[in-house]
Design a protein around this motif. Structure first.
Motif, PDB file in Angstrom:
ATOM      1  N   LYS A 168     -10.890  24.006  27.301  1.00 57.55           N
ATOM      2  CA  LYS A 168     -11.784  23.378  28.268  1.00 57.55           C
ATOM      3  C   LYS A 168     -11.351  21.944  28.583  1.00 57.55           C
ATOM      4  O   LYS A 168     -11.885  21.318  29.485  1.00 57.55           O
ATOM      5  CB  LYS A 168     -13.215  23.362  27.731  1.00 57.55           C
ATOM      6  N   GLY A 169     -10.399  21.442  27.797  1.00 56.04           N
ATOM      7  CA  GLY A 169      -9.921  20.077  28.014  1.00 56.04           C
ATOM      8  C   GLY A 169     -10.592  19.047  27.137  1.00 56.04           C
ATOM      9  O   GLY A 169     -10.351  17.845  27.295  1.00 56.04           O
ATOM     10  N   THR A 170     -11.423  19.497  26.188  1.00 56.74           N
ATOM     11  CA  THR A 170     -12.070  18.558  25.267  1.00 56.74           C
ATOM     12  C   THR A 170     -11.007  17.811  24.474  1.00 56.74           C
ATOM     13  O   THR A 170     -10.119  18.424  23.871  1.00 56.74           O
ATOM     14  CB  THR A 170     -13.003  19.300  24.294  1.00 56.74           C
ATOM     15  N   THR A 171     -11.094  16.492  24.480  1.00 55.86           N
ATOM     16  CA  THR A 171     -10.079  15.667  23.828  1.00 55.86           C
ATOM     17  C   THR A 171     -10.694  14.893  22.667  1.00 55.86           C
ATOM     18  O   THR A 171     -11.774  14.313  22.802  1.00 55.86           O
ATOM     19  CB  THR A 171      -9.458  14.684  24.832  1.00 55.86           C
ATOM     20  N   GLU A 172     -10.007  14.926  21.524  1.00 58.71           N
ATOM     21  CA  GLU A 172     -10.436  14.171  20.345  1.00 58.71           C
ATOM     22  C   GLU A 172      -9.523  12.952  20.190  1.00 58.71           C
ATOM     23  O   GLU A 172      -8.299  13.056  20.322  1.00 58.71           O
ATOM     24  CB  GLU A 172     -10.360  15.036  19.090  1.00 58.71           C
ATOM     25  N   PHE A 173     -10.119  11.815  19.921  1.00 56.26           N
ATOM     26  CA  PHE A 173      -9.376  10.564  19.753  1.00 56.26           C
ATOM     27  C   PHE A 173      -9.424  10.133  18.283  1.00 56.26           C
ATOM     28  O   PHE A 173     -10.425  10.351  17.588  1.00 56.26           O
ATOM     29  CB  PHE A 173      -9.968   9.473  20.642  1.00 56.26           C
ATOM     30  N   ALA A 174      -8.339   9.522  17.820  1.00 57.20           N
ATOM     31  CA  ALA A 174      -8.242   9.152  16.403  1.00 57.20           C
ATOM     32  C   ALA A 174      -7.702   7.742  16.244  1.00 57.20           C
ATOM     33  O   ALA A 174      -6.861   7.289  17.021  1.00 57.20           O
ATOM     34  CB  ALA A 174      -7.340  10.146  15.672  1.00 57.20           C
ATOM     35  N   GLU A 175      -8.193   7.062  15.201  1.00 60.04           N
ATOM     36  CA  GLU A 175      -7.711   5.721  14.874  1.00 60.04           C
ATOM     37  C   GLU A 175      -6.574   5.766  13.863  1.00 60.04           C
ATOM     38  O   GLU A 175      -5.744   4.860  13.827  1.00 60.04           O
ATOM     39  CB  GLU A 175      -8.866   4.868  14.339  1.00 60.04           C
ATOM     40  N   THR A 176      -6.565   6.822  13.033  1.00 61.32           N
ATOM     41  CA  THR A 176      -5.522   6.952  12.019  1.00 61.32           C
ATOM     42  C   THR A 176      -4.745   8.246  12.242  1.00 61.32           C
ATOM     43  O   THR A 176      -5.236   9.186  12.876  1.00 61.32           O
ATOM     44  CB  THR A 176      -6.129   6.986  10.600  1.00 61.32           C
ATOM     45  N   TYR A 177      -3.539   8.290  11.675  1.00 63.45           N
ATOM     46  CA  TYR A 177      -2.702   9.475  11.850  1.00 63.45           C
ATOM     47  C   TYR A 177      -3.278  10.675  11.093  1.00 63.45           C
ATOM     48  O   TYR A 177      -3.121  11.821  11.518  1.00 63.45           O
ATOM     49  CB  TYR A 177      -1.276   9.190  11.399  1.00 63.45           C
ATOM     50  N   ASP A 178      -3.942  10.411   9.974  1.00 60.54           N
ATOM     51  CA  ASP A 178      -4.583  11.512   9.239  1.00 60.54           C
ATOM     52  C   ASP A 178      -5.648  12.190  10.093  1.00 60.54           C
ATOM     53  O   ASP A 178      -5.768  13.427  10.101  1.00 60.54           O
ATOM     54  CB  ASP A 178      -5.215  10.978   7.945  1.00 60.54           C
ATOM     55  N   GLU A 179      -6.433  11.386  10.812  1.00 65.05           N
ATOM     56  CA  GLU A 179      -7.436  11.952  11.713  1.00 65.05           C
ATOM     57  C   GLU A 179      -6.767  12.763  12.813  1.00 65.05           C
ATOM     58  O   GLU A 179      -7.233  13.839  13.200  1.00 65.05           O
ATOM     59  CB  GLU A 179      -8.275  10.828  12.346  1.00 65.05           C
ATOM     60  N   GLN A 180      -5.639  12.259  13.313  1.00 62.91           N
ATOM     61  CA  GLN A 180      -4.902  12.951  14.358  1.00 62.91           C
ATOM     62  C   GLN A 180      -4.400  14.314  13.865  1.00 62.91           C
ATOM     63  O   GLN A 180      -4.475  15.312  14.591  1.00 62.91           O
ATOM     64  CB  GLN A 180      -3.729  12.098  14.840  1.00 62.91           C
ATOM     65  N   LEU A 181      -3.907  14.375  12.621  1.00 69.14           N
ATOM     66  CA  LEU A 181      -3.417  15.636  12.071  1.00 69.14           C
ATOM     67  C   LEU A 181      -4.533  16.668  11.982  1.00 69.14           C
ATOM     68  O   LEU A 181      -4.324  17.863  12.237  1.00 69.14           O
ATOM     69  CB  LEU A 181      -2.796  15.398  10.687  1.00 69.14           C
ATOM     70  N   LYS A 182      -5.719  16.227  11.630  1.00 67.97           N
ATOM     71  CA  LYS A 182      -6.872  17.141  11.574  1.00 67.97           C
ATOM     72  C   LYS A 182      -7.216  17.659  12.978  1.00 67.97           C
ATOM     73  O   LYS A 182      -7.533  18.840  13.157  1.00 67.97           O
ATOM     74  CB  LYS A 182      -8.081  16.424  10.975  1.00 67.97           C
ATOM     75  N   ASN A 183      -7.148  16.763  13.949  1.00 70.06           N
ATOM     76  CA  ASN A 183      -7.436  17.183  15.332  1.00 70.06           C
ATOM     77  C   ASN A 183      -6.376  18.152  15.850  1.00 70.06           C
ATOM     78  O   ASN A 183      -6.684  19.100  16.573  1.00 70.06           O
ATOM     79  CB  ASN A 183      -7.516  15.953  16.245  1.00 70.06           C
ATOM     80  N   GLU A 184      -5.116  17.917  15.466  1.00 72.30           N
ATOM     81  CA  GLU A 184      -4.036  18.817  15.877  1.00 72.30           C
ATOM     82  C   GLU A 184      -4.219  20.199  15.249  1.00 72.30           C
ATOM     83  O   GLU A 184      -3.930  21.220  15.891  1.00 72.30           O
ATOM     84  CB  GLU A 184      -2.681  18.229  15.487  1.00 72.30           C
ATOM     85  N   ALA A 185      -4.695  20.225  13.983  1.00 71.96           N
ATOM     86  CA  ALA A 185      -4.954  21.511  13.334  1.00 71.96           C
ATOM     87  C   ALA A 185      -6.045  22.282  14.085  1.00 71.96           C
ATOM     88  O   ALA A 185      -5.952  23.508  14.263  1.00 71.96           O
ATOM     89  CB  ALA A 185      -5.370  21.269  11.872  1.00 71.96           C
ATOM     90  N   LYS A 186      -7.057  21.563  14.544  1.00 70.08           N
ATOM     91  CA  LYS A 186      -8.123  22.186  15.330  1.00 70.08           C
ATOM     92  C   LYS A 186      -7.574  22.741  16.642  1.00 70.08           C
ATOM     93  O   LYS A 186      -7.939  23.838  17.087  1.00 70.08           O
ATOM     94  CB  LYS A 186      -9.234  21.159  15.604  1.00 70.08           C
ATOM     95  N   ALA A 187      -6.672  21.987  17.263  1.00 72.92           N
ATOM     96  CA  ALA A 187      -6.067  22.431  18.524  1.00 72.92           C
ATOM     97  C   ALA A 187      -5.224  23.691  18.314  1.00 72.92           C
ATOM     98  O   ALA A 187      -5.232  24.603  19.150  1.00 72.92           O
ATOM     99  CB  ALA A 187      -5.203  21.308  19.100  1.00 72.92           C
ATOM    100  N   ARG A 188      -4.508  23.749  17.171  1.00 72.91           N
ATOM    101  CA  ARG A 188      -3.702  24.942  16.880  1.00 72.91           C
ATOM    102  C   ARG A 188      -4.578  26.167  16.656  1.00 72.91           C
ATOM    103  O   ARG A 188      -4.264  27.272  17.081  1.00 72.91           O
ATOM    104  CB  ARG A 188      -2.803  24.688  15.663  1.00 72.91           C
ATOM    105  N   GLU A 189      -5.680  25.964  15.975  1.00 72.31           N
ATOM    106  CA  GLU A 189      -6.620  27.074  15.743  1.00 72.31           C
ATOM    107  C   GLU A 189      -7.137  27.643  17.062  1.00 72.31           C
ATOM    108  O   GLU A 189      -7.369  28.850  17.181  1.00 72.31           O
ATOM    109  CB  GLU A 189      -7.804  26.578  14.893  1.00 72.31           C
ATOM    110  N   ASN A 190      -7.292  26.763  18.051  1.00 66.48           N
ATOM    111  CA  ASN A 190      -7.809  27.200  19.357  1.00 66.48           C
ATOM    112  C   ASN A 190      -6.706  27.623  20.320  1.00 66.48           C
ATOM    113  O   ASN A 190      -6.960  27.897  21.492  1.00 66.48           O
ATOM    114  CB  ASN A 190      -8.640  26.071  19.986  1.00 66.48           C
ATOM    115  N   GLY A 191      -5.474  27.633  19.823  1.00 68.58           N
ATOM    116  CA  GLY A 191      -4.366  28.098  20.645  1.00 68.58           C
ATOM    117  C   GLY A 191      -3.946  27.148  21.746  1.00 68.58           C
ATOM    118  O   GLY A 191      -3.352  27.560  22.743  1.00 68.58           O
ATOM    119  N   VAL A 192      -4.240  25.856  21.558  1.00 67.82           N
ATOM    120  CA  VAL A 192      -3.904  24.863  22.586  1.00 67.82           C
ATOM    121  C   VAL A 192      -2.489  24.339  22.383  1.00 67.82           C
ATOM    122  O   VAL A 192      -1.742  24.133  23.344  1.00 67.82           O
ATOM    123  CB  VAL A 192      -4.921  23.695  22.576  1.00 67.82           C
ATOM    124  N   ILE A 193      -2.099  24.127  21.131  1.00 62.33           N
ATOM    125  CA  ILE A 193      -0.731  23.664  20.828  1.00 62.33           C
ATOM    126  C   ILE A 193      -0.089  24.601  19.810  1.00 62.33           C
ATOM    127  O   ILE A 193      -0.768  25.389  19.163  1.00 62.33           O
ATOM    128  CB  ILE A 193      -0.701  22.214  20.308  1.00 62.33           C
TER     129      ILE A 193
END
Length: 400
Positions: free
Chosen positions: A375-400
């Motif tokens: 749907k284009g929902t975007t998560e923003f992160a201040e730290t790289y650890d937060e970014q890795l968690k968001n990327e894992a969520k994106a992979r689960e949803n088949g986005v990346i």
């Protein structure tokens, strides 16, 4: 007969003589001089009120009719919403007025006709399709129809976020003017109307003037005898008008402490990266934080800059997954992800919302972002650890 009705309108004037006469009538009819008279008087008063009410209602209706005849029915102000109205070839002012009434633009034909008669320039209104508003005053409708920006005859819509090269193709398809003519006309942006001060930066990087960023996305009417130069100048003029209304240049220098050109570059990055309108400002903030903040390389690390260079040099653009390591890390590319600071030019032509996001981004320390669903929902992160968690969520949803 009048005596039988006994309306009693002249009770006081008749005096005692009148009273005796009415008493004698009642006696002859066998009535008394008491309650019967009072009942007739009440009935007479009711009849009078009904009669007066009827006269009053008729008078009000008549006044309303007379008022509408002498006072022109008209709306106030510039109206709301949007509607398109076609003015046909050979249409007279009265024909235009009828078309506007039918479309709900003006309240009455007379309102438009009177406003046109009061404006000597109204004779310049041309046939074609106009972008107007509902419930406009006659004067506002005339003014709007004299503004060429509201007239769409040979119209073309330039979407937000298109590159100059892409825009030239769109314009060429519509006008049959060769792409090379647009490319030649755009080589000197200053000659096309961009003020030279736009090409100054606060980071001391040398600027090679480019038209990129100044071809404002909008719907344009292309005049029959338009040239590549005149069309580009029209788009630049529109950009300057919008930027001026926003006070874009003044605000970014005062509030962001950077040049308007650098802010325009950020607007183009936000336009390319944000999946939703509400994320434009946040993406702009990430760009500022990376280039001017505490990001280790002070580089943008955005794949869209690599794609822009590929398009600029006549190569096919790619998705992030398709890009090679060499392309992602190529420091010889002037739009490299690893280039320190801000890239040389905007990478597209952003719209007003993206410019607003770059001018006044929300406060935040975000350094990363990723779309986490389709749907284009975007998560923003201040730290790289937060970014890795968001990327894992994106992979689960088949986005990346």
């Amino acid at each position: 007969m009048m005596d039988d009705l006994d309306l009693g309108f002249d009770e006081q004037d008749r005096g005692e003589k009148g009273k005796h006469r009415r008493g004698a009538v009642r006696k002859r009819k066998g009535g008394s001089g008491g309650g019967g008279g009072r009942g007739k008087t009440v009935l007479a008063l009711l009849l009078a009120l009904v009669l007066l009410g009827g006269i009053g209602g008729g008078a009000f209706y008549g006044f309303d009719r007379i008022q509408s005849y002498f006072v022109t029915p008209d709306y106030d102000g510039v109206g709301t919403g949007e509607v398109t109205v076609e003015i046909k070839q050979g249409a007279l002012i009265a024909d235009m007025a009828d078309a506007l009434v039918t479309a709900g633009v003006v309240k009455s034909a007379k309102a438009f006709i009177e406003a046109a008669e009061a404006n000597a320039r109204s004779k310049n209104i041309q046939p074609g399709t106009y972008k107007l508003r509902k419930q406009m005053s006659g004067e506002s409708a005339v003014t709007a129809m004299l503004d060429l920006k509201n007239r769409i005859v040979n119209g073309i819509t330039i979407p937000e976020g298109r590159t100059a090269k892409n825009i030239y193709k769109l314009l060429s398809e519509k006008t049959k003017i060769p792409v090379k003519d647009f490319e030649a006309a755009a080589k000197d942006p200053i000659a096309r109307g961009v003020p030279d001060w736009w090409f100054k930066r606060t980071d001391d990087k040398k600027v090679k003037p480019s038209i990129e960023g100044f071809l404002y996305p909008d719907t344009y009417e292309i005049p029959p005898k338009a040239t590549a130069e005149s069309i580009i100048e029209l788009m630049v003029e529109n950009f300057l008008s919008v930027a001026g209304e926003m006070e874009f240049a003044d605000r970014v220098q005062k509030e962001r402490k950077i040049s308007p050109y650098e802010a325009l570059i950020v607007a183009s990055l936000a336009q390319a990266e944000a999946g939703r309108k509400e994320d434009l400002g946040k993406v702009a903030r990430v760009a500022y934080n990376r280039a001017y903040g505490e990001f280790p390389c002070n580089c943008l690390e955005m794949d869209v800059t690599v794609n822009y260079y590929l398009e600029l040099t006549g190569q096919d653009t790619k998705t992030s997954a398709e890009m090679t390591r060499e392309e992602l890390l190529d420091t010889k590319n002037p739009y490299s992800r690893k280039l320190r600071g801000m890239i040389p030019t905007p990478i597209n032509n952003p719209g007003k919302d993206a410019m607003a996001g770059a001018m006044d981004p929300p406060v935040g320390k975000w350094l990363w972002f990723v779309a986490v669903d389709k749907k284009g929902t975007t998560e923003f992160a201040e730290t790289y650890d937060e970014q890795l968690k968001n990327e894992a969520k994106a992979r689960e949803n088949g986005v990346i």
